[in-house]
Design an enzyme around this catalytic site. Structure first.
Site, PDB file in Angstrom:
ATOM      1  N   ASP A   1       0.900  -1.074   0.116  1.00  0.00           N
ATOM      2  CA  ASP A   1       0.026  -0.115  -0.057  1.00  0.00           C
ATOM      3  C   ASP A   1       0.966   1.272   0.085  1.00  0.00           C
ATOM      4  OD1 ASP A   1      -2.222   1.809   0.204  1.00  0.00           O
ATOM      5  OD2 ASP A   1      -3.102   0.997   1.651  1.00  0.00           O
TER       6      ASP A   1
HETATM    7  C1  BGC Z   1      -5.009   3.426  -0.075  1.00  0.00           C
HETATM    8  C2  BGC Z   1      -4.961   2.240  -1.257  1.00  0.00           C
HETATM    9  C3  BGC Z   1      -4.898   2.968  -2.565  1.00  0.00           C
HETATM   10  C4  BGC Z   1      -3.435   3.671  -2.518  1.00  0.00           C
HETATM   11  C5  BGC Z   1      -3.160   4.572  -3.906  1.00  0.00           C
HETATM   12  C6  BGC Z   1      -3.705   4.352  -0.325  1.00  0.00           C
HETATM   13  O1  BGC Z   1      -3.822   5.327   0.674  1.00  0.00           O
HETATM   14  O2  BGC Z   1      -4.897   2.734   1.134  1.00  0.00           O
HETATM   15  O3  BGC Z   1      -6.166   1.562  -1.145  1.00  0.00           O
HETATM   16  O4  BGC Z   1      -4.977   2.089  -3.540  1.00  0.00           O
HETATM   17  O5  BGC Z   1      -3.575   4.729  -1.483  1.00  0.00           O
HETATM   18  O6  BGC Z   1      -4.116   5.603  -3.887  1.00  0.00           O
END
Ligand code: BGC
Length: 752
Positions: free
Chosen positions: A270
């Site tokens: 993530d």
């Molecule tokens: C989120 C993810 C997301 C990623 C990219 C993170 O803050 O938890 O679900 O895909 O950002 O935007």
């Protein structure tokens, strides 16, 4: 930086010399370029041609959403995109802010709670196909979704992105989404693996729980996505599990994901979820994204070189502190992902905002909206002799495809509920709108201005206007609930409580006093308290349903579509009726929270008793139970039958139950099968969902629904044996229209 650049150059030379490049075959293609060859052959051929620095380059980001390819070999970059509900607008290279492109507006599909509420795997397939085509058209290789974290508490700000509280339902629904999506040459990135069940302190919560709860509740949907759906990538979550961040957690990423489930795709972090090079190297991560979330905070010329899996990893290798075996494994996993997506020469072209996609969004929404209550058959609206509809509430006009965090979208069109109702009823009735309440107004999202809905009237002025509009209307349609602002249904924050914000409870109570024909449409991805539920005629759970929101809501209110959604999670009467709040820790161990520790342990003491499993055990009466959802017609269930009353360990029993449409309109019913283990060595929930079928019936029509049950449906996970166990004994099969509306049952035995 200089040191590592020159070191990288040295390594390039070193490994280039070591690489044996096979001769170009007569086809003119090198083995890795030849799509006729088996994938593994192509991966190892490409790997054998790459230098150490090139391998390092493909295992971390080069921009907010992309990672480098191997330009020398013509291997393209890999482009990721959010999110589960539509294709995110382009952002700047190093920032979250939108890039301001004019060709990146998408179709917003209903949020995944709504998809789960369809209880229809065909809708999941349609969803995956449609969103995959949009991703493909936008030239994306990896879709950052779907999300299948289990709904543990109604306070989790991100529940709207997930598929509810039941592992069986989420598992069945995620598989067709993944399969159909990937047919477009776009990888699913199933998230957030694992145990990211709250947004509050999401980077520092250190979850601990029994293996039984892990395997029975929190892992099944991930396993299904990987093994049955064949997901090509998985996103490791922000939180810690047993003292290790999930992105660096070898129990989750190696022991379970790779060794037990045989996952051969890439594990993507993530965004900003990696914290340590050594742990990331050995912990099972393949591709690092989002460290220092604007990509530049480390103050380096190119902060991407400073990512944990970039120069620091090269340094470990150069110093002999890390061998290249792990690096090869990571690069191979990423290459495999690239060959399946960016390097896939057979993938279709995709399409964006096609009429089919818009129709799919409306259809899925229509099957997912849940009719929670319908006194006196007030719905569908009967307009004979009626002239005026009062529409009240901020959510009738507020765009809901924007906000909420990374799933925020830029849509080509979003039909608001007010607009949808006007389109459907405008010719036959006066539609009068009153705002009723005003929520906090945010000015911008990701650098783009939001629709200005500021209104400076006081609560009493707003209430007075709404009450006067409601008083002489034939029907009142109140459209409220939560929204995508922080501390509501929004990433990175949790809700403060179960109640509706902005004085809506007071307002609904006032409206109900002047007009009994009030229909409440609750827009949310979470359960909310409804202290006024006894005073209103009907309640619809309207979710976040995307581009076609207003049309889909009008379809249900008018009866053009007969409601058939069922709740994918319990609406508890009180927060204390939720296992996590009654028994477990939330939002973390109280003592540790008080001490302000860097990481806060959180023990899931409620164990396997999540959602209806806890409500059943504690014998509480939910506001609306799991699986509940009414129709405009009625269904009668016959007496269930079984082809046998006994099965052996390798056998199965087929159950059947007749279901008849006893009303005057065609409709769909989801028949639910729950299994109860009457006596077991380990405590078991009073019942668990183990099958469901959605059927369509014309008036008077009857169909036979069958379910086959074998030992998988009867097993529990035994921690001490690290195995699933089907214990001989007596079981009960319960057939129902919801978890609390069981229409028939049968007992049977599992024998040795
Ligand atoms: C989120 C993810 C997301 C990623 C990219 C993170 O803050 O938890 O679900 O895909 O950002 O935007």
């Amino acid at each position: 930086m200089k040191l590592f650049s020159s070191m990288a150059a040295a390594l390039v030379l070193m490994s280039a010399a070591a690489v044996s490049v096979s001769a170009r075959p007569s086809s003119g293609l090198l083995p890795y370029q030849d799509s006729a060859l088996p994938l593994e052959e192509r991966v190892s051929d490409a790997l054998s041609r790459m230098t150490t620095a090139e391998k390092i380059a493909i295992i971390h980001a080069q921009s907010k959403f992309s990672s480098a390819g191997v330009p020398r070999l013509g291997i393209p970059e890999l482009w990721c995109t959010d999110g589960p509900h539509g294709i995110r607008p382009e952002v700047l290279w190093d920032e979250w802010n939108q890039a301001g492109w004019t060709n990146d507006s998408c179709t917003a599909f209903p949020a995944l709670t709504c998809l789960a509420a369809t209880w229809n795997p065909e809708m999941a397939a349609l969803y995956g196909k449609s969103i995959g085509e949009e991703a493909r058209y936008r030239e994306k290789d990896v879709l950052l979704g779907p999300g299948v974290n289990i709904y543990r508490t109604p306070l989790n700000g991100r529940n709207f992105e997930y598929m509810g509280e039941d592992p069986f339902l989420a598992s069945v629904m995620v598989v067709p989404y993944v399969r159909e999506l990937q047919k477009n040459g776009v990888a699913a990135c199933v998230k957030h693996y694992a145990l990211n069940n709250q947004e509050s302190r999401r980077h520092t919560t250190d979850v601990d729980l029994s293996d039984r709860a892990l395997y029975e509740i929190y892992l099944p949907a991930f396993r299904a996505a990987v093994q049955d759906g064949g997901a090509w990538s998985v996103m490791a979550s922000y939180n810690l599990y047993k003292g290790r961040h999930a992105c660096q957690n070898s129990r989750l990423l190696k022991d379970i994901l790779r060794d037990e489930w045989g996952f051969d795709g890439a594990v993507i972090s993530d965004w900003g979820g990696v914290h340590d090079t050594g742990q990331a190297v050995t912990g099972g991560l393949d591709l690092e994204f989002g460290s220092w979330t604007n990509g530049l905070s480390e103050g380096k010329k190119n902060a991407y070189d400073s990512y944990y899996l970039a120069d620091p990893y090269l340094k470990l290798i150069a110093e002999g502190k890390a061998d290249t075996k792990e690096l090869d494994a990571k690069a191979a996993n990423v290459l495999r992902l690239m060959f399946r997506t960016a390097m896939n020469t057979d993938k279709p072209f995709g399409s964006l905002n096609s009429p089919e996609h818009v129709a799919a969004a409306r259809r899925i929404a229509g099957e997912g909206i849940v009719l929670l209550k319908n006194d006196r058959g007030v719905l569908p609206l009967d307009m004979r002799g009626k002239k005026k509809i009062a529409v009240i509430g901020e959510n009738a006009i507020k765009p809901m495809t924007v906000g909420g965090g990374s799933s925020s979208l830029k849509v080509r069109e979003e039909v608001s509920p007010l607009e949808g109702l006007r389109r459907r009823f405008g010719k036959e009735a006066d539609i009068v709108y009153a705002r009723g309440y005003v929520g906090e107004q945010l000015k911008e999202h990701d650098g783009m201005a939001l629709l200005d809905l500021t209104d400076s009237r006081t609560e009493s002025e707003l209430t007075a206007e709404a009450v006067s509009v409601a008083r002489d209307a034939d029907y009142v349609i109140f459209i409220g609930g939560l929204n995508k602002n922080p501390h509501q249904d929004c990433e990175d924050t949790d809700r403060a409580g179960l109640g509706l914000p902005y004085g809506q409870d007071r307002l609904i109570a006032e409206l109900a006093k002047v007009n009994p024909d009030i229909i409440v449409v609750n827009i949310s991805g979470n359960a909310v308290a409804m202290p006024w539920v006894g005073d209103v005629a009907a309640v619809l759970q309207g979710w976040y349903i995307g581009s076609e929101a207003g049309n889909a809501i009008a379809d249900i209110i008018s009866g053009d579509v007969v409601p058939s959604g069922k709740l994918p999670f319990t609406f508890p009467a009180r927060l204390e009726d939720v296992g996590a709040h009654a028994l477990g820790e939330y939002p973390g161990n109280a003592e540790a929270l008080k001490l302000g520790a860097d990481t806060v342990p959180e023990y899931y003491s409620e164990d396997i008793f999540v959602g209806y499993r806890y409500a059943d055990k504690a014998r509480t009466a939910p506001l609306f139970p799991f699986g509940h959802g009414l129709s405009y017609t009625t269904f009668a269930y016959g007496k269930p039958e079984a082809d046998s009353r006994q099965l052996g360990a390798d056998g199965s029993i087929t159950f059947s139950v007749k279901v008849k449409n006893t009303g005057r309109t065609a409709g769909k019913e989801t028949v639910q099968l729950y299994i109860a283990d009457k006596k077991s060595s380990l405590p078991r929930p009073p019942k668990e969902l183990k099958g469901f079928r959605k059927i369509e019936l014309a008036p008077g029509e009857e169909k036979v629904v069958t379910f086959t049950v074998g030992k998988d449906e009867l097993s529990y996970y035994d921690d001490s044996k690290h195995a699933w166990v089907a214990e001989p004994g007596t079981f009960e099969a319960l057939f129902g229209s919801s978890s609390r509306d069981i229409r028939g049952s049968l007992t049977f035995r599992l024998v040795d």
